[in-house]
Design an enzyme around this catalytic site. Sequence first.
Site, PDB file in Angstrom:
ATOM      1  NE  ARG A 165      -4.104   1.828   0.888  1.00 17.04           N
ATOM      2  CZ  ARG A 165      -5.092   2.139   0.065  1.00 17.04           C
ATOM      3  NH1 ARG A 165      -5.125   1.688  -1.188  1.00 17.04           N
ATOM      4  NH2 ARG A 165      -6.089   2.906   0.471  1.00 17.04           N
TER       5      ARG A 165
ATOM      6  CB  THR B  95      -9.103  -0.986  -7.745  1.00 21.50           C
ATOM      7  OG1 THR B  95      -9.058   0.247  -7.071  1.00 21.50           O
ATOM      8  CG2 THR B  95      -8.294  -2.023  -6.991  1.00 21.50           C
TER       9      THR B  95
ATOM     10  CB  THR C 163      -5.878   0.470  -6.417  1.00 24.97           C
ATOM     11  OG1 THR C 163      -6.767   1.504  -6.823  1.00 24.97           O
ATOM     12  CG2 THR C 163      -5.271   0.841  -5.071  1.00 24.97           C
TER      13      THR C 163
ATOM     14  CD  GLU D 223      -4.690   4.153  -3.535  1.00 23.89           C
ATOM     15  OE1 GLU D 223      -5.909   3.962  -3.538  1.00 23.89           O
ATOM     16  OE2 GLU D 223      -3.949   3.822  -4.480  1.00 23.89           O
TER      17      GLU D 223
ATOM     18  CG  ASP E 185      -8.522   5.163  -0.412  1.00 32.74           C
ATOM     19  OD1 ASP E 185      -9.608   5.619  -0.790  1.00 32.74           O
ATOM     20  OD2 ASP E 185      -7.987   4.173  -0.943  1.00 32.74           O
TER      21      ASP E 185
ATOM     22  CB  SER F 278      -7.001  -0.327   1.448  1.00 31.09           C
ATOM     23  OG  SER F 278      -7.440  -0.949   0.261  1.00 31.09           O
ATOM     24  CB  SER F 279     -12.441  -1.036   0.526  1.00 28.61           C
ATOM     25  OG  SER F 279     -12.907   0.040   1.291  1.00 28.61           O
TER      26      SER F 279
ATOM     27  N   GLY G 135     -13.491  -1.522  -6.826  1.00 32.87           N
ATOM     28  CA  GLY G 135     -14.786  -0.899  -6.555  1.00 32.87           C
ATOM     29  C   GLY G 135     -14.848  -0.057  -5.301  1.00 32.87           C
ATOM     30  N   GLY G 136     -13.688   0.380  -4.774  1.00 35.04           N
ATOM     31  CA  GLY G 136     -13.721   1.198  -3.561  1.00 35.04           C
ATOM     32  C   GLY G 136     -14.397   0.442  -2.440  1.00 35.04           C
TER      33      GLY G 136
HETATM   34  O1  DON Z   1      -7.929   1.019  -1.474  1.00 34.52           O
HETATM   35  C1  DON Z   1      -9.094   1.320  -1.687  1.00 34.52           C
HETATM   36  O2  DON Z   1     -10.015   0.962  -1.002  1.00 34.52           O
HETATM   37  C2  DON Z   1      -9.437   2.181  -2.894  1.00 34.52           C
HETATM   38  N1  DON Z   1      -8.318   3.060  -3.201  1.00 34.52           N
HETATM   39  C3  DON Z   1      -9.771   1.286  -4.039  1.00 34.52           C
HETATM   40  C4  DON Z   1     -10.171   2.077  -5.256  1.00 34.52           C
HETATM   41  C5  DON Z   1     -11.006   1.308  -6.184  1.00 34.52           C
HETATM   42  O3  DON Z   1     -11.304   0.163  -5.980  1.00 34.52           O
HETATM   43  C6  DON Z   1     -11.520   2.042  -7.352  1.00 34.52           C
HETATM   44  N2  DON Z   1     -12.148   1.071  -8.262  1.00 34.52           N
HETATM   45  N3  DON Z   1     -13.076   0.921  -8.826  1.00 34.52           N
END
Ligand code: DON
Length: 559
Positions: free
Chosen positions: A92, A365, A383, A404, A407, A436-437, A457-458
Amino acid sequence: MRTLIKYTVSVSLLVVLFFHPPLLAKQAAVAMPDSYSSDTARAILEQGGNAIDAAIAAQFVLAVTLPEAGNIGGGGFMLIQKDGKGDFIDYRETAPAAAHRDMYLDEKGNVIDNMSVYGIHASGVPGSVAGMWLAHQKHGSLEWKTLVDPAVKLAEDGFIVHPKLASSIQKYISRMQKKSIKVNFADYFSDAKANKTFKQPELAATLKRIRDNGKAGFYEGETAKIIATFMKQHGGIISEQDLKDYQAKSRMPIKGHWRGFEVLTSPPPSSGGIAILQWLKMYDLAKPTGPLEHNSTRYVHILAEVGKRVFADRAEYLGDPDFYDVPKTALLADDYLAKRATGIRNDVISTTENIKPGLHESEQTTHFSIIDQWGNAVANTTTINLSFGSGVVVSGAGFILNDEMDDFSAKPGVMNVFGALGGEANEIQPHKRMLSSMTPTILLQDNKVKMVTGSPGGTTIISSVYESILNAVEFNMSAEQVVNSPRFHHQLWPKNVIRHHKGLEPKVIKALEKMGYKLDERHFGDMHVIINKDGKLDAASEESGRGKAMVFDTLNSSN
Ligand code: DON
């Protein structure tokens, strides 16, 4: 005479077989976000490389052919099950040394629009190259150069641009123009046209330095100098020292028991591992005895109720474990989850404002899944945060920087782009990792890999992952059904909003609306899943994306 010939042939065959036993073909599988990463991962496995080798090569290829999310300027998590043991490579991004808690606030204390999302200030110190290096040092079997070379070739000789990629590049350029956001993305990518070859010479040179010098080819020497100079020229804060200081970490994966499986999943700084275990376990506690119909009103409602509680805990307790004492054990304790699930009613929505964190009285991502011929597995989610990250390409080095930093929680009570809230646990501090997710996850049974799953997908990643597990285990779906089945997501805020894919039945939508939910139909995620059903591999990539999944026999099983 014929009988004699037949007999002689059979005996000779037996003799040959005895002295030269045939190489037994063993199944391997890959489920990847594009055809280049898929073909590369397969080629590495067929050369005798293991799942980790294939993953490293794929990660570098994705940095060339999937610029929305594949990267060397971002970070991610690689979950590994190798030789019966789990490992988690945390690569990360980290906040630069000059970052501080209020860096995205104006003089009045308000969050400055877009500052953590686009442009030079949005990026954390990239972790991907260090992560791949660490994964290779600990688990790789082929030479590093062999693994980086396919990416170098695709950057140098070019690759054929998929029409979906060409279209997202054009859409992104027009969006930036409309919003008057000044980033240099178009200078590098406007020539990427559908079905045409696209070359990236600067990126090829950077990848060559990484190929020839390993981790130091990015974090030291010429590449580090190019990045730091670029930062200074544009008012950014990532320094040569930040790059030198960056460390990828090997952490203990989270292991939870659920319905006879061991769920091997992502520890903090991912919020996802704790979240999916809370979700799966509270679902079992809250649901009525007897099966619920897939994606029925009650099923969606109960899982939304669980989600409220999961996201209330996430906002309060989850952050970088090196900076904040995350109460992992308490959050996963059976009695805590039992208590927390008691307020869930089958037919009534609980009041959002009343759901507090329970311990004290938020696109682009990419994910891929690999199982090699020896049964080792990799679940890797990587990501640069949003599609094309910060929109900033490091001039001279040819790669996109992440955004990032968004986040982190810029201010308590203020949502990030994914609608996620946070407080002290996830406030900005120098060198800290943002929460992060991303939830790469492996399901084990008797220490054998049964499923490899994950998604972009965040904040919706967490729902995609736990629902993929329920779809496979509870509803016995094939990999193809798992990835293409409509999913839904609820995360406490916005109040009573359930986001879902096209595919929830109209009568279910009506019933949920009648209960008081607001339904928001928007696709999320891009799943790449492998399932091991009684020794037979089944792999699938979601049809809405440009992924490619393959199950194949490989003769090269000596290692
Ligand atoms: O780490 C995370 O949770 C986010 N930065 C992920 C971003 C993400 O999945 C965007 N995608 N669709």
